[in-house]
Design an enzyme around this catalytic site. Structure first.
Site, PDB file in Angstrom:
ATOM      1  N   LYS A  76      -0.375   7.218  86.456  1.00 40.29           N
ATOM      2  CA  LYS A  76      -1.314   8.159  85.832  1.00 40.29           C
ATOM      3  C   LYS A  76      -1.268   8.033  84.319  1.00 40.29           C
ATOM      4  O   LYS A  76      -2.301   8.074  83.643  1.00 40.29           O
ATOM      5  CB  LYS A  76      -0.974   9.590  86.249  1.00 40.29           C
ATOM      6  CG  LYS A  76      -1.808  10.644  85.519  1.00 40.29           C
ATOM      7  CD  LYS A  76      -1.470  12.051  85.965  1.00 40.29           C
ATOM      8  CE  LYS A  76      -2.310  13.077  85.194  1.00 40.29           C
ATOM      9  NZ  LYS A  76      -2.089  14.461  85.653  1.00 40.29           N
ATOM     10  N   GLY A 111     -19.960 -29.539 116.032  1.00 38.02           N
ATOM     11  CA  GLY A 111     -19.852 -28.571 114.948  1.00 38.02           C
ATOM     12  C   GLY A 111     -19.199 -27.268 115.357  1.00 38.02           C
ATOM     13  O   GLY A 111     -19.343 -26.255 114.657  1.00 38.02           O
ATOM     14  N   HIS A 153     -21.095 -20.224 117.274  1.00 39.05           N
ATOM     15  CA  HIS A 153     -21.810 -18.953 117.111  1.00 39.05           C
ATOM     16  C   HIS A 153     -21.175 -17.852 117.963  1.00 39.05           C
ATOM     17  O   HIS A 153     -21.866 -17.063 118.613  1.00 39.05           O
ATOM     18  CB  HIS A 153     -23.288 -19.114 117.430  1.00 39.05           C
ATOM     19  CG  HIS A 153     -23.988 -20.085 116.537  1.00 39.05           C
ATOM     20  ND1 HIS A 153     -24.128 -19.875 115.173  1.00 39.05           N
ATOM     21  CD2 HIS A 153     -24.562 -21.280 116.797  1.00 39.05           C
ATOM     22  CE1 HIS A 153     -24.764 -20.905 114.641  1.00 39.05           C
ATOM     23  NE2 HIS A 153     -25.035 -21.770 115.595  1.00 39.05           N
TER      24      HIS A 153
END
Length: 526
Positions: free
Chosen positions: A150, A319, A290
């Protein structure tokens, strides 16, 4: 809200370190830091074992109890909780009134606080009892850290040995800058926030894990730290970053051993691949594209499992991301290398495998942290909230299934049915998976009706559908989906059952002489 004292007269940037409060549990690097502080003429104030280690290293140190006039008490629970300490931490020396009050009270300010907290999470992880864990809830430490943070306009707060080098450099530079102190304060507040979340989560589980008998806590907290800024998100116009959970053990903590930088989609697919591969006890490989499987297989070796998984749908596997539930062997690497693949994930890589795969400079290689296992709960963000559920890790064994149609499956068919039942969990709903010899041969996924999923699975399987077995992640609402599988030559089907038209579906299987089992559980994956 408190009102600042009048007399704001200074904008402090460089603050020389003249007095430091040092109280740490983790003593890593402490001798070196203490030597640097003492060498710079800094007065060191410390507690307990920290003070003892500094003194043993030959550096002058003042015990906190000498300042407070009050001994450490209650087995060390009370040490620094005293106005003499906290006034020195919280005095804002930009304010004339604060400086004057310190002088009147005879209290000297601190310009540096070094504190790290009791090992609460490590104690919980060790399996310690409730009383032992509670003793590791730090009170004085967070109070000092928060007070100094603080007051970062005047005080530098250090909460990790990794920050010691910066402080040692600041000593040589004449002090800490405001920018440094602000950054340290941010780190400190994040540190105590994560600590408080860990305590609140554990104590809530122990004392009040469930207010209504739901099995879920009434409060869930979390803290994540940014690990990487990614090139982009799902699409190139989206920004993205990776955050890790302290103490986590998953794809976010994996070590990259080769290849291009991971993308957002790579992480999503790699996590889905792990979910699929680690559902099996035998050596297993999943190929994901995917977030859906192009192929899943088990085998005697990871190499054999990969070859079988790839054969399911070689076109879609191009891929993809590959995950294995065993270390990647050289033989497996040689099976993977000729195929264009975005990434390979596993619990380890044999040296020969790395030699083969690292030759492909763009291929991402991820080694999981030791002891990786499926998480026991799953979270999903929704707008304005969070969904929490227990992870889907339950697979009814074949011994508990109900034979609803046809003759009991032979040993090989039953093994394939059990494999298919586990494998279909990794397929987005509506899910149909055809399998033979421990490998998927056709997958129908993500369709809005089960008939289309059946058609897709059969189409992808081609001639391999005849003689295969099929798993459906949920019941057949009509007989038409099951009939597509039957007409393609599937010899056995496993499905949850529970449709109001179960009798029609079972009758279709019975009429064709096709074996059908009901599991009584489903495996939706949205």
């Amino acid at each position: 809200m408190s009102t600042p004292s009048t007399g704001d007269r200074r904008n402090r940037d460089l603050v020389p370190i003249r007095r430091a409060l040092v109280s740490v549990y983790d003593k890593t690097g402490l001798p070196e830091l203490a030597a640097a502080l003492a060498g710079a003429g800094v007065e060191i104030v410390s507690t307990g074992s920290t003070a003892k280690l500094i003194a043993q290293a030959g550096h002058p140190v003042t015990e906190v109890s000498q300042l407070t006039g009050f001994p450490e008490s209650l087995d060390g629970r009370v040490k620094t909780l005293h106005p003499v300490i906290h006034a020195g931490l919280l005095a804002d020396l930009r304010l004339e009134a604060h400086e004057r009050q310190l002088a009147e009270l005879g209290i000297a300010p601190f310009e540096l606080v070094v504190s790290n907290l009791y090992p609460f999470e490590q104690t919980v992880a060790s399996g310690a009892g409730e009383d032992a864990v509670i003793e590791q809830i730090d009170i004085g430490g967070p109070s000092m850290v928060r007070g100094a943070a603080k007051n970062h306009a005047n005080v530098a707060i250090v909460t990790s040995p990794a920050q010691y080098a910066e402080i040692i450099e600041a000593l040589a530079a004449g002090g800490t800058t405001l920018a440094q102190r602000t950054a340290l304060a941010v780190a400190a507040f994040r540190h105590t926030a994560a600590y408080d979340i860990a305590v609140a989560s554990w104590l809530g589980d122990v004392v009040s894990p469930d207010d209504e008998g739901s099995g879920f806590p009434g409060w869930v907290g979390g803290a994540w730290e940014r690990s990487a800024v990614l090139r982009y998100g799902e699409n190139s116009h989206q920004r993205a970053a990776l955050y890790v959970m302290p103490g986590g053990s998953g794809i976010a903590q994996a070590t990259q051993l080769g290849g291009k930088e991971m993308s957002y989609n790579n992480y999503v697919d790699a996590d889905a691949a792990l979910r699929a591969a680690y559902d099996h006890e035998r050596p297993a490989v999943a190929i994901i594209k995917h977030a859906n499987p192009c192929g899943i297989a088990v085998g005697e070796t990871i190499a054999a499992a990969h070859a079988a998984a790839h054969a399911c749908d070689p076109v879609s596997a191009y891929g993809g991301v590959i995950a294995a539930n065993r270390p990647i062997t050289r033989e497996a690497a040689e099976s993977i290398a000729p195929i264009f693949t975005e990434g390979v994930v596993g619990p380890g890589f044999e040296p020969g495998a790395l030699e083969v795969l690292q030759a492909k400079k763009n291929l991402r290689l991820l080694e999981l942290p030791a002891g990786f296992a499926h998480p026991v709960t799953e979270q999903r963000q929704v707008s304005g909230g969070l969904l929490l559920q227990s992870a889907d890790q339950q697979f009814a064994p074949a011994s508990s299934w109900t034979l609803a149609a046809g003759a009991p499956a032979d040993e090989q068919a039953l093994a394939d049915l059990e494999f298919a039942w586990r494998a279909c969990r990794a397929v987005k709903s509506n899910a149909i998976l055809l399998a033979r010899d421990g490998a998927s041969v056709g997958v129908g996924m993500g369709q809005v009706n089960r008939v289309d999923s059946c058609r897709l699975a059969v189409e992808r399987a081609g001639d391999r559908a005849r003689g295969s077995v099929a798993a459906s992640d949920a019941f057949f609402p009509f007989a038409d989906g099951a009939q597509i599988l039957i007409d393609a030559g599937v010899r056995a089907i496993v499905q949850p059952g529970g449709s109001i038209r179960d009798d029609e579906v079972i009758a279709a299987a019975q009429a064709a002489g096709v074996t059908m089992y009901l599991t009584g559980e489903r495996h939706f994956f949205h």
